[in-house]
Design a protein around this motif. Sequence first.
Motif, mmCIF file in Angstrom:
data_model
loop_
_atom_site.group_PDB
_atom_site.id
_atom_site.type_symbol
_atom_site.label_atom_id
_atom_site.label_comp_id
_atom_site.label_asym_id
_atom_site.label_seq_id
_atom_site.Cartn_x
_atom_site.Cartn_y
_atom_site.Cartn_z
ATOM 1 N N ASN A 43 17.853 29.307 -16.143
ATOM 2 C CA ASN A 43 16.524 29.322 -15.529
ATOM 3 C C ASN A 43 15.612 28.345 -16.261
ATOM 4 O OD1 ASN A 43 14.174 29.859 -14.216
ATOM 5 N ND2 ASN A 43 14.471 32.090 -14.223
ATOM 6 N N VAL A 44 15.833 27.060 -15.981
ATOM 7 C CA VAL A 44 15.115 25.998 -16.684
ATOM 8 C C VAL A 44 13.621 26.042 -16.352
ATOM 9 C CG1 VAL A 44 14.902 23.497 -16.895
ATOM 10 C CG2 VAL A 44 17.164 24.564 -16.844
ATOM 11 N N ASP A 77 26.695 21.077 -8.049
ATOM 12 C CA ASP A 77 25.673 22.053 -7.696
ATOM 13 C C ASP A 77 24.509 22.101 -8.689
ATOM 14 O OD1 ASP A 77 28.208 24.611 -7.898
ATOM 15 O OD2 ASP A 77 27.494 23.220 -9.404
ATOM 16 N N GLY A 78 24.379 21.005 -9.466
ATOM 17 C CA GLY A 78 23.199 20.848 -10.301
ATOM 18 C C GLY A 78 22.945 19.367 -10.513
ATOM 19 N N ASN A 79 21.692 18.956 -10.605
ATOM 20 C CA ASN A 79 21.373 17.535 -10.752
ATOM 21 C C ASN A 79 20.386 17.309 -11.895
ATOM 22 O OD1 ASN A 79 22.692 16.407 -8.248
ATOM 23 N ND2 ASN A 79 21.322 17.908 -7.336
ATOM 24 N N VAL A 114 15.924 18.089 -5.751
ATOM 25 C CA VAL A 114 16.975 17.280 -5.145
ATOM 26 C C VAL A 114 17.790 18.172 -4.202
ATOM 27 C CG1 VAL A 114 18.982 15.828 -5.549
ATOM 28 C CG2 VAL A 114 17.071 15.783 -7.163
ATOM 29 N N GLY A 115 18.355 19.231 -4.731
ATOM 30 C CA GLY A 115 19.178 20.122 -3.916
ATOM 31 C C GLY A 115 20.617 20.085 -4.359
ATOM 32 N N ALA A 116 21.176 21.271 -4.593
ATOM 33 C CA ALA A 116 22.579 21.368 -4.978
ATOM 34 C C ALA A 116 23.425 20.861 -3.828
ATOM 35 C CB ALA A 116 22.923 22.815 -5.286
ATOM 36 N N ARG A 169 16.450 22.980 -7.845
ATOM 37 C CA ARG A 169 17.309 23.636 -6.861
ATOM 38 C C ARG A 169 18.771 23.689 -7.287
ATOM 39 N NH1 ARG A 169 15.752 20.690 -1.549
ATOM 40 N NH2 ARG A 169 17.502 21.880 -0.711
ATOM 41 N N SER A 170 19.021 23.420 -8.565
ATOM 42 C CA SER A 170 20.374 23.615 -9.091
ATOM 43 C C SER A 170 20.705 25.100 -9.031
ATOM 44 C CB SER A 170 20.442 23.155 -10.550
ATOM 45 O OG SER A 170 20.066 21.803 -10.653
#
Lengths: 238, 391
Positions: free
Chosen positions: B161-162, B196-198, B189-191, B154-155
């Motif tokens: 586009n991993v 905004d990326g984990n 996880v969620g941005a 959800r980054s």
Amino acid sequence: MDTMPVAVRGLNYSYGTGDMARPVLRDIDLTLAPGEIVLLTGPSGSGKTTLLTLIGALRAVQQGSCAVLGQELLGAKEAQRVALRRRIGFIFQSHNLLGFLTARQNVAMALELLPGLTEAGRLARAGAMLTSVGLGDRGEDRPDRLSGGQRQRVAVARALSADPGLILADEPTAALDRQSGGDVVRLLRDLAKQRGVPILLVTHDPRILDVADRIVAMEDGRIVQADGRTASGPRPGG
Amino acid sequence: MKPGLNALFLPLRLAWRQLRAEKARLASAIAGVMFACVLVFMQLGFRAALFDSASALLASMRADIFLMQPLTTASFRPETFPRARASQALALPEVWAAVPIYMAQTTWRNPENGSRRAMQLIGFDMEAGVMGFPGLAPLLEALKRPDTIAFDRRSRPEFGNVARLLAERGPFQGQLGNHRVEIVGLVEVGASFGADGNAVMSEVNFRRLTTNRVATTVDLVAIKLVPGANRDAAIARLRQVMPGDVMVMSQPQLVAHERAYWENGTPIGFIFAFGSLMGLIVGMVIVYQILFSDIASHLREYATLKAMGYSNGFLGRAVLSAALLLAVLGFIPGLGLSWVLYAVVGKATFLPLAMDAIRAVGVFALIFSMCAAAGFLAMRKLRDANPADMF
Ligand SMILES: Nc1ncnc2c1ncn2[C@@H]1O[C@H](COP(=O)(O)OP(=O)(O)O)[C@@H](O)[C@H]1O
Ligand SMILES: [Mg+2]
């Protein structure tokens, strides 16, 4: 005197207060008998309209006695005045119909104030009233689709529909041509006579003086002539 | 119909008949209310979405109790505390596991176009099974290998586009800071606001990536209780035994603490409240204008009604009814439009915008009050309808 629909004694009225007070009615005495049709005439500014609004409970009485349909208006509360207005039929110079309602709905507006009527009952009664002013087939029309005379007839129907104890009219023919003005006033007289409702009608219009049981003339805030002529008698200069 | 009901129904019907008579004006009034409605919905939606996403990382951590440094204002820049606090917590019989969590930010190179962006790293001991992110379980073995990470699906898209790359070629090499890492899979996880990326990784791999950190300090400790233990009692006991360098919080408290920072420590909350207020004021002015001009242009008719014996109360109720009809008529399309906008805007901004019943009821209450206020203001104009001036 209690039985008189209108009994005015020693009525004075001023616009403004204090130094600015300007008396417009002085020591008015006026009585309407049951079923009587009285015309109020006089030059412009003589106080006719002011007197009519006081009798109609649209203005607070300042001094003197003004009893209308048994209600003394000197010192009457706003709620008492509102209640009295429901028992009076008003006809104005312009028809003042609600433009977004049909003729029948306009008449029914006067009936919504009466307790115990169903919507169907109101509309039926409004329809019957419109028929009696000759507009039985125009009930679903809005005012903007009616002629001036027809609108004023709807206003007459509205004023009469709630079985008022008194009709007050202020120059109801002023906005109408000669023919339709005369028609409306004679219609009003006939309906009032059938029902025994007294009328107090302010007018300048010499062509309609013949509907009166009695003519009262005002000048400069006073009643100058109250003659008891009958509807058939000739008027000097009339 | 009963007389009491008539006192409400008849003015309402009169108001409706009057509104209905002028279609263009009715349409503009409805559009005004709808506009206010959409504005408020969007402001409240953004506000909730931002606060939700601000605490998304902490909300996705599944543990009973957390230890945090009291000076930590927001999780994206944590204050550290001694690792020993985790072992101290374990001394309590009701504590089943206490897992240190490490957080840091570093740059991530987009594997598709090479651009760099700040990414949140989350490291912890995976064996303990305390922290459960969706998707993590099947990756546990792979994440034990050196220099491996799991990427948050959800980054934001700027991270590349991993998911597609993983699907095409399986685990692949990427770059975090100055290190090469192997991306072994996806977690959820969620941005959030701060990041905004984990990327999620094991404690050991976290250390390898952040060599400048003191190894004996941690950022957060997640505690799992033995089954059946009372959480509040455990929190109370932990507070007794812990020194002043840690705060003991339940997960909801931790999330609330994070939200409070964004709500009170930043102008974000104010900005959205201000935006909502502006929407309501504009809507109120529009409704007021419509009602006012309705009365002003029908003064003779209103005065006639008063002369006929209609009370001020009746006419006031008619004006208020008109206001409330506009509230309902504007709210319904406003709700529908906001619903659509939530979907469209949510897709474009990756914010979790969602309509919920409580917010819908709340916005309706606001719109209703807005229209009622406009009605009460417009009602003052009724005083000018003086039946004595009618003749
Ligand atoms: N609302 C008012 N305020 C102050 N003066 C008024 C008002 N209405 C009428 N007048 C004055 O009172 C006098 C009587 O007016 P009115 O009763 O309307 O007479 P009429 O109907 O006979 O023409 C006039 O001089 C008029 O200017
Ligand atoms: Mg006059």
